[in-house]
Scaffold this active site. Structure first.
Site, PDB file in Angstrom:
ATOM      1  N   ILE A   1      50.577 -22.487  86.093  1.00 21.58           N
ATOM      2  CA  ILE A   1      50.349 -21.154  85.300  1.00 21.58           C
ATOM      3  C   ILE A   1      51.479 -20.642  85.857  1.00 21.58           C
ATOM      4  O   ILE A   1      51.463 -20.364  87.266  1.00 21.58           O
ATOM      5  CB  ILE A   1      49.146 -20.312  85.282  1.00 21.58           C
ATOM      6  CG1 ILE A   1      47.812 -21.056  84.874  1.00 21.58           C
ATOM      7  CG2 ILE A   1      49.383 -18.956  84.693  1.00 21.58           C
ATOM      8  CD1 ILE A   1      47.452 -20.839  83.411  1.00 21.58           C
ATOM      9  N   ALA A   2      52.476 -20.261  85.191  1.00 17.90           N
ATOM     10  CA  ALA A   2      53.600 -19.542  85.744  1.00 17.90           C
ATOM     11  C   ALA A   2      54.361 -18.818  84.786  1.00 17.90           C
ATOM     12  O   ALA A   2      54.278 -19.093  83.568  1.00 17.90           O
ATOM     13  CB  ALA A   2      54.780 -20.876  86.227  1.00 17.90           C
TER      14      ALA A   2
ATOM     15  N   TYR B   1      41.910 -15.469  87.165  1.00 18.66           N
ATOM     16  CA  TYR B   1      40.958 -16.344  87.081  1.00 18.66           C
ATOM     17  C   TYR B   1      39.412 -15.996  87.140  1.00 18.66           C
ATOM     18  O   TYR B   1      38.709 -16.466  86.182  1.00 18.66           O
ATOM     19  CB  TYR B   1      41.094 -17.501  88.253  1.00 18.66           C
ATOM     20  CG  TYR B   1      42.489 -18.154  88.342  1.00 18.66           C
ATOM     21  CD1 TYR B   1      43.142 -18.268  86.981  1.00 18.66           C
ATOM     22  CD2 TYR B   1      43.216 -18.540  89.298  1.00 18.66           C
ATOM     23  CE1 TYR B   1      44.451 -19.020  86.962  1.00 18.66           C
ATOM     24  CE2 TYR B   1      44.363 -19.012  89.370  1.00 18.66           C
ATOM     25  CZ  TYR B   1      45.188 -19.178  88.103  1.00 18.66           C
ATOM     26  OH  TYR B   1      46.298 -19.690  88.385  1.00 18.66           O
TER      27      TYR B   1
ATOM     28  N   GLU C   1      43.099 -24.876  91.716  1.00 27.00           N
ATOM     29  CA  GLU C   1      43.523 -24.541  93.130  1.00 27.00           C
ATOM     30  C   GLU C   1      44.443 -23.424  93.080  1.00 27.00           C
ATOM     31  O   GLU C   1      45.366 -23.406  92.110  1.00 27.00           O
ATOM     32  CB  GLU C   1      44.114 -25.626  94.150  1.00 27.00           C
ATOM     33  CG  GLU C   1      43.118 -26.847  94.348  1.00 27.00           C
ATOM     34  CD  GLU C   1      43.369 -28.048  93.762  1.00 27.00           C
ATOM     35  OE1 GLU C   1      44.679 -27.940  93.023  1.00 27.00           O
ATOM     36  OE2 GLU C   1      42.597 -28.958  93.594  1.00 27.00           O
TER      37      GLU C   1
ATOM     38  N   ASN D   1      46.953 -15.557  96.866  1.00 26.23           N
ATOM     39  CA  ASN D   1      47.581 -15.112  95.731  1.00 26.23           C
ATOM     40  C   ASN D   1      46.550 -14.311  94.889  1.00 26.23           C
ATOM     41  O   ASN D   1      45.936 -14.689  93.912  1.00 26.23           O
ATOM     42  CB  ASN D   1      47.871 -16.358  94.647  1.00 26.23           C
ATOM     43  CG  ASN D   1      48.813 -15.865  93.443  1.00 26.23           C
ATOM     44  OD1 ASN D   1      48.648 -14.721  93.013  1.00 26.23           O
ATOM     45  ND2 ASN D   1      49.342 -16.833  92.865  1.00 26.23           N
TER      46      ASN D   1
END
Length: 156
Positions: free
Chosen positions: A70-71, A116, A104, A109
């Site tokens: 995910i970016a 999440y 992970e 972060n």
């Protein structure tokens, strides 16, 4: 206009640029092509006015899924794009009858961990020294997809 759609080969150069902007060990264009061509791959992108803002996806196998990426480009962060990608990922996982989703994330972060958790993920483990550049533990998280679909039904 913001659009979430399947990631296509056309977007690979932009996704590779996003990798370089986001990860200390980025995937290159060849790695992205290989990943996208996997029969287990489910990748999506979010665009803003035709420009790639972010991408993410997961691999599915034997009733389980693993979010691999995910970016979001820095200039598009904190605008809900990662949440849009997560919603598409979790919805596709439900369509594929995936029971559990794993991921992970770097221990430091906090914004990602918070995101999440909003999607039903809980910490189930810690992998010391999992990441390099810098060396850091990975938080292992999982989510029950049926709980996610129930959460979504409650919002309707």
């Amino acid at each position: 206009m913001t659009v979430v759609s399947d990631l296509t080969p056309f977007r690979i150069p932009d996704a590779a640029a996003l990798e370089r902007a986001s990860f200390s060990s980025p995937w290159n264009e060849n790695a992205l092509r290989e990943e996208l061509n996997s029969p287990y791959a489910n990748y999506f992108c979010v665009t803003s006015d035709g420009r790639l803002a972010g991408y993410g996806g997961f691999l599915s196998l034997s009733g389980e899924g693993e979010i691999t990426r995910i970016a979001v480009f820095p200039e598009f962060r904190r605008k809900g794009f990662a949440a849009m990608l997560m919603h598409r990922i979790m919805s596709r996982a439900a369509e594929l009858n995936i029971g559990t989703m794993f991921l992970e994330v770097r221990e430091s972060n906090a914004p990602a961990i918070s995101l999440y958790r909003k999607f039903g993920f809980e910490q189930v483990g810690l992998r010391p020294d999992y990441y390099s550049l810098p060396k850091e533990a990975a938080v292992l998280m999982s989510a029950d997809i049926s709980k996610y679909t129930l959460l979504q039904k409650d919002k309707v």
